[in-house]
Design a protein around this motif. Structure first.
Motif, mmCIF file in Angstrom:
data_model
loop_
_atom_site.group_PDB
_atom_site.id
_atom_site.type_symbol
_atom_site.label_atom_id
_atom_site.label_comp_id
_atom_site.label_asym_id
_atom_site.label_seq_id
_atom_site.Cartn_x
_atom_site.Cartn_y
_atom_site.Cartn_z
ATOM 1 N N ARG A 207 -9.382 -20.645 -2.915
ATOM 2 C CA ARG A 207 -10.228 -19.481 -3.214
ATOM 3 C C ARG A 207 -10.015 -18.335 -2.214
ATOM 4 N NH1 ARG A 207 -14.029 -20.536 -7.085
ATOM 5 N NH2 ARG A 207 -14.318 -22.745 -7.637
ATOM 6 N N GLY A 208 -8.851 -18.328 -1.586
ATOM 7 C CA GLY A 208 -8.536 -17.268 -0.642
ATOM 8 C C GLY A 208 -9.267 -17.376 0.674
ATOM 9 N N ILE A 209 -9.804 -18.565 0.986
ATOM 10 C CA ILE A 209 -10.590 -18.779 2.204
ATOM 11 C C ILE A 209 -9.788 -19.630 3.181
ATOM 12 C CG2 ILE A 209 -12.722 -19.749 3.141
ATOM 13 C CD1 ILE A 209 -14.034 -19.210 0.457
ATOM 14 N N ALA A 210 -9.750 -19.211 4.441
ATOM 15 C CA ALA A 210 -9.004 -19.928 5.469
ATOM 16 C C ALA A 210 -9.686 -21.248 5.819
ATOM 17 C CB ALA A 210 -8.863 -19.062 6.714
ATOM 18 N N GLY A 211 -8.929 -22.156 6.404
ATOM 19 C CA GLY A 211 -9.470 -23.467 6.773
ATOM 20 C C GLY A 211 -10.619 -23.379 7.749
ATOM 21 N N TRP A 212 -10.523 -22.493 8.754
ATOM 22 C CA TRP A 212 -11.609 -22.378 9.736
ATOM 23 C C TRP A 212 -12.887 -21.843 9.077
ATOM 24 C CZ3 TRP A 212 -13.885 -17.687 10.632
ATOM 25 C CH2 TRP A 212 -13.169 -16.533 10.297
ATOM 26 N N GLN A 213 -12.727 -21.004 8.034
ATOM 27 C CA GLN A 213 -13.903 -20.501 7.330
ATOM 28 C C GLN A 213 -14.589 -21.603 6.530
ATOM 29 O OE1 GLN A 213 -11.592 -17.278 5.394
ATOM 30 N NE2 GLN A 213 -13.157 -15.869 6.199
ATOM 31 N N TRP A 214 -13.790 -22.481 5.914
ATOM 32 C CA TRP A 214 -14.359 -23.606 5.185
ATOM 33 C C TRP A 214 -15.172 -24.514 6.108
ATOM 34 C CZ3 TRP A 214 -15.247 -23.708 0.336
ATOM 35 C CH2 TRP A 214 -14.384 -23.155 -0.604
#
Length: 454
Positions: A207-214
């Motif tokens: 969904r265009g979200i980086a791993g650290w954001q998840w």
């Protein structure tokens, strides 16, 4: 029934630990008209309380520690690179969390007395979970600073609030095991943080979200859901534990009152009248509170430093990001077991100081080995001693402090003082544990200039 121990006026402080018995709450004449407490009923009531209350407050603190320290895992997963942050900016983001955290501890402890833990604790959990999830939506360093500030403000009252709650529900010499069960989940938080980060960062790009954001988003959402559920679960006082029978509730509250354990003989409405003199007396009439503040400060330096920087320390030993997340798990798992065993021994022998000293020496040995070693495997082994010693000493000192101060408002102030000292140590730790590169050693005991790490 015995009368409440908190009657509005200043109650004498109970006899100190390690050498004397607790002051009884009943006079000899009164005891003659009271039936003795049935040990079987009391054990049954205690077990029910343990199985109900400890998992709830333990999960509260696990989520608190997880949501505050997962920034270390997010860093390994690419946080600083995505936001173009320097090492000093990362340390600033950690520091700004502790400032409101410290300022909110005493007000929230006093507010909890007014509103009840059953109201304040779940609300705090829901609010900081929302802020934690918002960290996953930031696109700049300054946005991260704002989130970290509000995260600290909303988490600030949790730990002293939990200690205050447990000191109301348990006798003085039965408290550390329960407190260690709650606090040792910080070790599990360190372990789970690595495991969760390992799994969550694999969502990188979804969904265009980086791993650290998840990492921030998913852990924050879970915290919000759990907080909402517990709004209906946390009891206000021992007399409000609904799953106890009347006989069990009577026995449990009488046993607490006989041990001089604060507010046991209440119906969720406290009889003690708030006075600022009781707050001030924690500073003027209880020198042992201020004496314990110094070791609690140093405990905060090591504990929070390890919580935030263990992934960085392990990564500096030359491991990949995925392997780093997994290698942070074993030291914390060992710390969990050691904390429970040491707490049991402290309660059994009614002595906190000896175990606190042993834990401090254990952590010091770990740092000495780390600083003196040139082998990376030895460095990793030394991390076990550091984490075990640092995480096991906190329950000793915190229980020792809470046990020796009465009545409620004075104890609330003393608990807040203890955690102000601990979290000031947390601020210091954000600048002592800095970026580790290759063979550079962990600067745990020395200051380094700002320019050295830029």
């Amino acid at each position: 029934m015995p009368t409440s121990l908190s009657s509005g006026g200043r109650s004498p402080t109970p006899n100190k630990e390690d050498g004397s018995d607790a002051i009884p709450s009943l006079r000899g004449d009164d005891r003659e008209h009271i039936h003795p407490i049935d040990p079987k009923v009391l054990r049954r009531a205690t077990l029910k309380t343990d199985l109900y209350l400890i998992p709830i407050v333990g999960m509260f603190y696990l989520l608190s520690f997880l949501d505050r320290s997962n920034i270390g895992n997010a860093r390994v997963a690419g946080l600083t690179k995505s936001l173009h942050m320097t090492t000093n900016q990362f340390s600033t983001a950690l520091t700004i969390t502790y400032v409101p955290y410290i300022l909110m501890e005493l007000p929230m402890n006093l507010l909890m007395k007014r509103l009840g833990a059953n109201v304040t604790l779940p609300i705090m959990v829901v609010l900081w979970g929302m802020v934690c999830a918002c960290q996953g939506a930031v696109h700049s360093y300054h946005g991260l600073l704002v989130c970290r500030f509000f995260l600290g403000a909303l988490e600030g009252g949790l730990f002293p609030g939990i200690v205050l709650l447990l000191s109301t529900f348990y006798k003085r010499h039965a408290m550390q095991v329960r407190f260690a069960m709650m606090f040792s989940v910080t070790s599990l938080a360190g372990a789970f943080s690595g495991i969760l980060a390992f799994g969550i960062q694999n969502l990188h790009g979804k969904r265009g979200i980086a791993g650290w954001q998840w990492i921030f988003i998913l852990e924050g959402v879970f915290t919000v859901v759990f907080g909402l559920v517990t709004c209906f679960l946390v009891p206000a006082s021992p007399r409000n534990i609904k799953f106890l029978t009347e006989e069990e509730r009577e026995a449990y509250c009488r046993d607490l009152a006989d041990d001089w354990s604060g507010d046991a003989d209440t119906d969720g409405k406290y009889d003690e009248v708030f006075r600022w003199s009781e707050v001030a007396s924690a500073f003027t009439d209880a020198p042992h509170v201020l004496m314990l503040a110094l070791p609690l400060f140093f405990s905060g330096v090591t504990l929070f430093g390890l919580a935030n920087f263990t992934p960085t320390i392990v990564s500096a030993l030359g491991h990949s990001p995925n392997r780093t997340q997994l290698l942070t798990v074993p030291p914390y798992a060992c710390s969990f077991v050691f904390s429970i065993v040491s707490a049991y021994l402290c309660d059994k022998y009614k002595n906190r100081g000896v175990m606190a000293t042993f834990c401090a020496l254990l952590a010091a040995a770990g740092y000495a080995i780390f600083l003196g070693s040139k082998d990376k495997n030895t460095d990793y082994g030394a991390l076990y001693l550091q984490i075990i010693g640092s995480y096991a000493i906190a329950p000793c000192l915190s229980t020792w402090n809470a046990n020796n101060v009465q009545p409620h408002y004075r104890r609330a102030t003393a608990v807040a003082i203890a955690f102000v000292a601990t979290n000031i140590g947390g601020i210091v730790s954000t600048w002592l544990f800095t970026d580790l590169r290759g063979s550079i050693k962990q600067p745990a005991l020395t200051w380094h200039s700002r320019s050295a790490w830029q």
